[in-house]
Write an enzyme that holds these catalytic residues in place. Structure first.
Site, PDB file in Angstrom:
ATOM      1  CG  HIS A   1      -2.036  -1.046   1.058  1.00  0.00           C
ATOM      2  ND1 HIS A   1      -3.316  -0.737   0.634  1.00  0.00           N
ATOM      3  CD2 HIS A   1      -2.035  -2.390   1.239  1.00  0.00           C
ATOM      4  CE1 HIS A   1      -4.044  -1.843   0.575  1.00  0.00           C
ATOM      5  NE2 HIS A   1      -3.281  -2.865   0.939  1.00  0.00           N
TER       6      HIS A   1
ATOM      7  CG  ASP B   1       0.108   9.080   0.928  1.00  0.00           C
ATOM      8  OD1 ASP B   1       0.041   7.896   1.314  1.00  0.00           O
ATOM      9  OD2 ASP B   1      -0.537  10.005   1.449  1.00  0.00           O
TER      10      ASP B   1
HETATM   11  P1  ADQ Z   1      -3.116   5.787   4.854  1.00  0.00           P
HETATM   12  O1  ADQ Z   1      -1.700   6.231   5.059  1.00  0.00           O
HETATM   13  O2  ADQ Z   1      -3.885   5.560   6.067  1.00  0.00           O
HETATM   14  O3  ADQ Z   1      -3.199   4.495   3.920  1.00  0.00           O
HETATM   15  P2  ADQ Z   1      -4.981   7.265   2.979  1.00  0.00           P
HETATM   16  O4  ADQ Z   1      -4.851   6.653   1.637  1.00  0.00           O
HETATM   17  O5  ADQ Z   1      -5.151   8.747   2.887  1.00  0.00           O
HETATM   18  O6  ADQ Z   1      -3.746   7.012   3.947  1.00  0.00           O
HETATM   19  O7  ADQ Z   1      -6.237   6.626   3.670  1.00  0.00           O
HETATM   20  C1  ADQ Z   1      -6.730   7.104   4.870  1.00  0.00           C
HETATM   21  C2  ADQ Z   1      -8.201   6.728   5.034  1.00  0.00           C
HETATM   22  O8  ADQ Z   1      -8.566   7.096   6.359  1.00  0.00           O
HETATM   23  C3  ADQ Z   1      -9.095   7.497   4.081  1.00  0.00           C
HETATM   24  O9  ADQ Z   1     -10.113   6.642   3.626  1.00  0.00           O
HETATM   25  C4  ADQ Z   1      -9.647   8.633   4.939  1.00  0.00           C
HETATM   26  O10 ADQ Z   1     -10.975   8.999   4.638  1.00  0.00           O
HETATM   27  C5  ADQ Z   1      -9.579   8.068   6.344  1.00  0.00           C
HETATM   28  N1  ADQ Z   1      -9.231   9.167   7.251  1.00  0.00           N
HETATM   29  C6  ADQ Z   1      -8.083   9.864   7.280  1.00  0.00           C
HETATM   30  N2  ADQ Z   1      -8.143  10.826   8.233  1.00  0.00           N
HETATM   31  C7  ADQ Z   1      -9.360  10.723   8.804  1.00  0.00           C
HETATM   32  C8  ADQ Z   1     -10.047  11.458   9.825  1.00  0.00           C
HETATM   33  N3  ADQ Z   1      -9.502  12.488  10.433  1.00  0.00           N
HETATM   34  N4  ADQ Z   1     -11.284  11.066  10.142  1.00  0.00           N
HETATM   35  C9  ADQ Z   1     -11.854  10.036   9.502  1.00  0.00           C
HETATM   36  N5  ADQ Z   1     -11.273   9.323   8.532  1.00  0.00           N
HETATM   37  C10 ADQ Z   1     -10.054   9.661   8.181  1.00  0.00           C
HETATM   38  C11 ADQ Z   1      -2.262   3.590   3.275  1.00  0.00           C
HETATM   39  C12 ADQ Z   1      -1.201   4.252   2.396  1.00  0.00           C
HETATM   40  C13 ADQ Z   1      -1.873   5.133   1.346  1.00  0.00           C
HETATM   41  C14 ADQ Z   1      -2.855   4.298   0.522  1.00  0.00           C
HETATM   42  C15 ADQ Z   1      -3.790   3.510   1.429  1.00  0.00           C
HETATM   43  C16 ADQ Z   1      -4.634   2.520   0.621  1.00  0.00           C
HETATM   44  O11 ADQ Z   1      -0.292   5.019   3.178  1.00  0.00           O
HETATM   45  O12 ADQ Z   1      -0.911   5.731   0.484  1.00  0.00           O
HETATM   46  O13 ADQ Z   1      -3.623   5.173  -0.299  1.00  0.00           O
HETATM   47  O14 ADQ Z   1      -3.070   2.768   2.401  1.00  0.00           O
HETATM   48  O15 ADQ Z   1      -3.845   1.712  -0.187  1.00  0.00           O
END
Ligand code: ADQ
Length: 460
Positions: A156, A364
């Site tokens: 990921h 990311d």
């Molecule tokens: P993450 O590093 O966790 O994931 P991201 O892809 O942005 O990063 O996903 C975060 C998820 O958590 C999103 O669905 C978002 O809506 C939710 N989220 C974030 N902050 C929040 C908040 N304050 N309140 C509620 N919900 C919140 C890892 C990798 C990423 C990759 C994903 C999926 O680091 O690069 O995109 O896995 O593969």
């Protein structure tokens, strides 16, 4: 009949009060539900000793099989090697990489233990799908136990350039372990190129005519599968959520100002502090913008047992306070900083109420917030996405305003451009991004990965 077994560090066992699952979690559950399947991994519990057998919970057609780890595992495998060695390395943060041989051994030992716990649940034709950097050695450990099933892996995070990868002590152990999978899925073509470059330069391997990678006496496929979201689901939720009490309260509180939104876990890879510096630069360069916008940053704590994360929280809070102290008036502050999670439906309404989505990670794998922000917009009056060129999402969302996330003045200029952007340009940029998101949803991602895994040749 063959079933699907997914393996991840944490298992999303549904329970009353656990809230609505995220897109990835519900898509995986649906895939398991379809033909019956198993979701295996750590329970999240740390006990005196490890579990002797997995705890089995059946929900519908899905079997959740979880094990507890012991304190030493938690420290060496989870806090140590996974999150203090691999995570910063994979995100190009060499200065934060720590390496301790004991943690490395602990990481391998937990994977060896998980393989032993999983073994009795595997039947000959099952497909096994392992997720993320915590579990890189799992296939190799399963192979040592005689498992011949097709095993796929999805990373990921970013897969870094060779010069970064070779900075990892014993990098060849990790790369050899990755090559024990039949299929390795990465978020971007850039990651695939970096993987092949490592194989050619460091492992003396090569790309075969049929597209597979040959290295360490093994054949594996390395393919780009950019993860998507439930695009239509998010769009529909946003229409509903924009009228929710929470979104209404938010809009009333900003009093007609333009809303800028940032939503990230508290993680140094997300670049939150630089965003606050960008707000400082924006107000220095364009002082007439003061009191015309409110920037809401929602950042729940994460990994607070890992030292750099504790320091980061202090730095981020300090930076927000500094900018607010410098520019606030009695009835306006540029930054609102909320250090807790917000419910997923509320999030969709907040995205839709925002004129700018600010997503500027230093690195990311993908960044789902960028995609969720776009999917939530009102087609008649969409907002603008300001996106780091180093997020995997930038490879797909080419009509976002792409910025270098290390340069606050570049981010400031993009915010200014977004604040001034007319409706026709906003619509044109948004429609092109939305088309990409409709053509590659979370369901497509899942189906594409499983199709490619089924197409690999099983071992002897
Ligand atoms: P993450 O590093 O966790 O994931 P991201 O892809 O942005 O990063 O996903 C975060 C998820 O958590 C999103 O669905 C978002 O809506 C939710 N989220 C974030 N902050 C929040 C908040 N304050 N309140 C509620 N919900 C919140 C890892 C990798 C990423 C990759 C994903 C999926 O680091 O690069 O995109 O896995 O593969």
């Amino acid at each position: 009949m063959s079933k699907l077994i997914t393996v991840s560090n944490r298992v999303g066992v549904p329970s009353p009060g656990s809230g609505r699952a995220g897109g990835l979690e519900s898509a995986l559950r649906e895939a398991l539900e379809a033909d019956g399947g198993i979701w295996f991994g750590w329970s999240g519990e740390v006990g005196e000793t490890r579990s002797e057998t997995p705890k089995i919970q059946k929900k519908g057609n899905v079997t959740f099989a979880t094990v507890d780890l012991c304190r030493a595992d938690y420290e060496d495998y989870y806090l140590g090697y996974a999150n203090s060695t691999l995570w910063p390395l994979l995100h190009y943060q060499l200065g934060l990489v720590e390496f301790h041989r004991k943690q490395f051994q602990g990481y391998i030992a937990v994977n060896e233990y998980l393989a032993r716990m999983l073994l009795p649940l595997i039947e000959p034709d099952d497909l096994i799908w392992v997720h993320d950097y915590h579990l890189i050695p799992l296939a190799e450990e399963l192979r040592k136990l005689g498992v011949k099933n097709r095993i796929g892996f999805f990373l990921h995070t970013p897969f870094p350039a060779t010069d970064i990868m070779v900075a990892l002590p014993h990098h060849e152990v990790i790369m050899r372990a990755l090559c024990a999978y039949d299929l390795v899925g990465l978020q971007t073509e850039n990651g695939v190129r970096a993987f092949l470059d490592y194989i050619a330069r460091e492992a003396n391997g090569r790309l075969e005519f049929d597209g597979s990678v040959s290295a360490y006496d093994r054949l594996t496929r390395v393919v780009c599968f950019p993860i998507g979201i439930d695009t239509e689901g998010f769009a529909k939720n946003a229409v509903r959520a924009v009228r929710s009490a929470e979104a209404t309260r938010l809009r009333e509180s900003i009093d007609g100002r333009q809303l800028i939104i940032g939503v990230d876990r508290m993680d140094y890879s997300k670049g939150v502090r630089t965003r606050f510096e960008a707000i400082d630069d924006l107000l220095t360069e364009w002082p007439e913008e003061a009191a015309k916008f409110t920037y809401l940053q929602i950042t729940p704590p994460s990994r607070s047992d890992v030292l750099p994360y504790q320091a980061l929280r202090r730095e981020v809070e300090h930076a927000a306070g500094h900018v607010n102290g410098k520019y606030s008036d009695i009835d306006w502050a540029p930054i609102r900083f909320v250090a807790r999670a917000v419910s997923r439906p509320a999030l969709a309404g907040i995205y839709r109420s925002s004129r700018i989505g600010l997503v500027t990670p230093w690195r990311d794998g993908m960044n789902l917030v960028a995609k969720e922000y776009v999917a939530s917009q009102n087609p008649e009056n969409p907002g603008v996405l300001v996106l780091s060129r180093f997020a995997g999402a930038a490879a797909e969302l080419k009509t976002a305003l792409l910025v270098n996330p290390l340069d606050p003045s570049e981010i400031a200029a993009a915010i200014h451009q977004a604040l001034k952007m007319g409706l026709p340009e906003r619509r044109e940029r948004w429609e092109l991004m939305m088309e990409v998101l409709r053509n590659n949803t979370i369901d497509d991602w899942l189906a594409n990965f499983l199709k490619a895994l089924k197409a690999t040749r099983p071992l002897g």
